[in-house]
Design a protein around this motif. Structure first.
Motif, PDB file in Angstrom:
ATOM      1  N   GLY A  81       0.883  -1.269  -0.022  1.00 26.34           N
ATOM      2  CA  GLY A  81      -0.055  -0.004   0.026  1.00 26.34           C
ATOM      3  C   GLY A  81       0.751   1.343  -0.017  1.00 26.34           C
ATOM      4  N   MET A  82       2.118   1.040   0.010  1.00 22.51           N
ATOM      5  CA  MET A  82       3.047   2.315   0.095  1.00 22.51           C
ATOM      6  C   MET A  82       2.975   3.053  -1.368  1.00 22.51           C
ATOM      7  SD  MET A  82       4.589   3.183   2.843  1.00 22.51           S
ATOM      8  CE  MET A  82       6.050   4.198   2.209  1.00 22.51           C
ATOM      9  N   PRO A  83       2.787   4.286  -1.289  1.00 16.42           N
ATOM     10  CA  PRO A  83       2.775   5.109  -2.800  1.00 16.42           C
ATOM     11  C   PRO A  83       4.145   4.843  -3.699  1.00 16.42           C
ATOM     12  CG  PRO A  83       3.164   6.572  -0.837  1.00 16.42           C
ATOM     13  CD  PRO A  83       3.060   5.303  -0.209  1.00 16.42           C
ATOM     14  N   ASN A  84       3.991   5.390  -4.515  1.00 18.05           N
ATOM     15  CA  ASN A  84       4.915   5.362  -5.516  1.00 18.05           C
ATOM     16  C   ASN A  84       6.464   6.067  -5.063  1.00 18.05           C
ATOM     17  OD1 ASN A  84       3.773   3.736  -7.424  1.00 18.05           O
ATOM     18  ND2 ASN A  84       3.218   5.173  -8.912  1.00 18.05           N
ATOM     19  N   VAL A  85       7.483   6.009  -5.510  1.00 14.61           N
ATOM     20  CA  VAL A  85       8.646   6.586  -5.025  1.00 14.61           C
ATOM     21  C   VAL A  85       8.334   7.794  -5.333  1.00 14.61           C
ATOM     22  CG1 VAL A  85      10.953   6.635  -5.300  1.00 14.61           C
ATOM     23  CG2 VAL A  85      10.141   4.654  -5.329  1.00 14.61           C
ATOM     24  N   ASN A  86       8.333   8.828  -4.297  1.00 16.62           N
ATOM     25  CA  ASN A  86       8.437  10.185  -4.557  1.00 16.62           C
ATOM     26  C   ASN A  86       9.268  10.672  -5.657  1.00 16.62           C
ATOM     27  OD1 ASN A  86       8.535  13.425  -3.868  1.00 16.62           O
ATOM     28  ND2 ASN A  86       6.805  12.850  -2.674  1.00 16.62           N
TER      29      ASN A  86
END
Length: 631
Positions: free
Chosen positions: A522-527
């Motif tokens: 569930g972590m967002p894409n790499v910033n």
């Protein structure tokens, strides 16, 4: 046709039993003549099985003790809480020798501990077994060519695996492809790492061609085609990295990208090794006083957690696991065989001191690598509060790290409250029940292992399960899983083609491969602040490997191959200290948290420490072989 069986004579001979000795033992047990061994499939298979017994990976236990100096300690991911040699002879001398940079004294130890000392001996024994098998396996009279090929594939895999375990630490050695005649002089010199790499890849290509896609259940624990491809990917990445690839030859990164890409394509084509989906874990309420912050094992994390531990004695191989150690043995009264990772990371609350737990706790400086759930490093996220460090972190934080205040049920000896208590000084002015207190710990209690670092490792720690004869859990000692392969691919592609590049044989970009690992929890894409160029994204890939593969015996070799092992962040050891102050705006939990460096534990490191020496006895036996440079 006469079987070729020679006693090995080369620098490692003092460390071996000879092939004749092995076969003599078989004769004693089975009434067999040694020349009959390769005439029947069953006995030939049993002979090759001896190579499995000598394969000591980073997640194995060597005998009945937890490793005295595992990768997670050498890398700085964790530090042991064991304070006594009681039940673990000579344990207290090992880390001081390592931190002082006295690697040769460790390699010259007469015992099998640390594991890599015993593994150096055992790996050569396994190599001897595979060479002898491959010389003679075509003599098996009662087997089909397909049956023999399956055994050959295993032998090629095992030889390459053992050579990788040796060469990744010691550099180039001598790649044996046959046994050596007693009557022939031995005056060889060490080969280059590149030469050994080429031989390992040759063996693995043969293994890939011969091994099956899967095995029948009765053959659980044997390598598959995918396992050989995973090992090829790992070795190719090691060879492409700065430690070996000093000129940064981009073709080596390209080869590493292709090796990982081959496995990614193979898995997709055969419906194998899909990443487990735990994307709902990001919705856990882990904010201040969040309903899920102190849940021991949240159901939304269960799919991810099942990769590592699970209920019931019988192992269920997770979908994304490519190869794991096939141990499923009950603990013995005075040992840990079958559960090495659990024994490493637990203390007296779970195992009695004479069962040799190491009580390794996570170090504060390593735990700072876990991002916030916003997808930012803690130093880049203005919402992060170091006085409330456990809230709103990457979901994997709650699988891997166990902190003060979490309810936790074990076969406890000290802490009978059922709540993790890691305070340096709590509201009662006392040290937490799960933490060592040097001032109050008597000599008799030193072996009753408790925590030193202020943070426990949850990854291998079963909640609510018994260790004794009523054990009702299993632990998966994973050697290869698909998450590593995607990260191997991302790293190699980034170095060769940049964050948005692809390999010649796979359509995934480096960035997409990393995002797959993040998104599945569930972590967002790499910033985007981390993806602007190769160097920026390289740091994020390194961090992603640290988080996803933590405490799995991989990071120590990662920081060596990146040539960052000597950096301050990897040589220092920091503990998390927490002192009761009372709840306030400044201290939302009531505790004041601080990270405190432990100067006595800081590791000495210079250029020569990137490669380990070999035992002095071997140089004395055959001077032409030569010691590792710098030693």
């Amino acid at each position: 046709m006469k079987i070729k069986l020679y006693i090995l004579l080369f620098i490692f001979a003092p460390l071996f039993v000879s092939c004749e000795d092995y076969l003599d033992k078989q004769q004693d047990q089975d009434g067999m003549d040694q020349y009959d061994v390769f005439e029947e499939l069953l006995t030939a298979k049993e002979f090759l099985n001896g190579a499995y017994a000598d394969l000591i990976t980073e997640v194995d236990a060597l005998g009945s003790s937890a490793d005295y100096l595992p990768g997670m300690t050498m890398s700085g991911e964790g530090h042991p809480g064991r304070l006594s040699d009681i039940g673990a002879t000579d344990f207290l001398s090992v880390y001081p020798a390592f931190s002082a940079g006295e690697y040769l004294s460790l390699m010259d130890k007469g015992s099998n501990y640390p594991n890599f000392v015993g593994r150096y001996k055992r790996a050569w024994q396994s190599i001897r077994t595979t060479c002898s098998f491959l010389e003679n396996c075509d003599l098996i009279a009662d087997a089909s060519s397909d049956e023999v090929d399956l055994l050959k594939g295993q032998a090629y895999f095992l030889r390459a695996f053992n050579y990788h375990l040796l060469t990744k630490r010691h550099g180039g050695l001598i790649y044996l492809k046959s046994t050596i005649d007693l009557n022939e002089p031995f005056n060889q010199t060490r080969e280059s790492y590149e030469s050994n790499y080429e031989d390992m890849i040759e063996d693995l290509d043969l293994a890939i061609a011969l091994l099956p896609v899967t095995w029948e259940s009765g053959e659980y624990g044997r390598p598959t085609k995918g396992a050989a491809m995973a090992l090829k990917s790992r070795i190719s990445l090691f060879r492409a990295s700065p430690l070996v690839n000093e000129s940064n030859d981009v073709t080596k990164w390209e080869a590493a990208a292709e090796a990982a890409g081959d496995l990614i394509n193979y898995a997709a084509d055969n419906g194998l090794y899909p990443l487990i989906d735990a994307s709902a874990a990001i919705t856990m309420d882990v904010d201040h006083n969040g309903a899920d912050l102190y849940v021991p094992e949240h159901e939304l994390l269960e799919p991810y957690r099942s990769i590592f531990v699970g209920p019931g004695k019988t192992k269920i191989v997770p979908d994304e696991v490519i190869f794991m150690v096939a141990n499923n043995k009950l603990p013995v009264i005075n040992g840990v065989l079958g559960f090495p990772s659990t024994a490493l990371t637990n203390g007296f609350t779970f195992m009695k001191g004479n069962q040799k737990p190491m009580g390794i706790g996570a170090t504060a400086n390593f735990v700072e690598k876990f991002e916030t759930k916003n997808g930012l490093a803690i130093e880049d996220d203005p919402s992060y509060n170091p006085q409330e460090p456990f809230i709103n972190r990457d979901p994997r934080f709650y699988n891997n790290i166990l902190f003060d205040g979490v309810p936790w049920i074990e076969e406890t000896q000290y802490n009978k409250t059922g709540i993790i208590d890691l305070a340096t000084v709590n509201e009662n002015g006392a040290s937490g029940l799960d933490r060592h207190n040097y001032a109050l710990t008597s000599n008799a209690d030193l072996y009753k292992v408790r925590n030193l670092t202020g943070l426990l490792i949850r990854k291998w720690r079963p909640h609510g399960w018994l260790w004794s004869s009523n054990r009702n859990f299993h632990v998966n000692e994973n050697v290869f899983r698909m998450a590593e392969v995607y990260l191997n691919y991302a790293e190699a592609v980034n170095e060769a083609y940049g964050p948005n590049g692809t390999s010649s044989n796979c359509t995934l970009t480096a960035l997409e491969a990393v995002n797959m690992i993040r998104n599945r929890v569930g972590m967002p894409n790499v910033n985007s602040i981390y993806t602007g160029d190769v160097a920026s994204f390289r740091e994020r890939i390194h961090n992603e490997r640290a988080i996803e593969l933590c405490f799995e015996g991989i990071r120590y070799d990662d920081i060596r191959r990146w040539k960052t092992a000597g950096d301050d962040e990897n040589t220092k050891v920091e503990y998390l200290e927490q002192y009761w102050q009372g709840v306030s705006e400044t201290y939302p939990t009531g505790y004041r948290y601080s990270t405190e460096e432990q100067p006595a534990l800081k590791k000495t490191f210079s250029e020569k420490h990137y490669w380990w020496p070999i035992p002095t006895s071997e140089i004395e036996a055959v001077p032409s072989f030569g010691q590792t440079p710098g030693w």
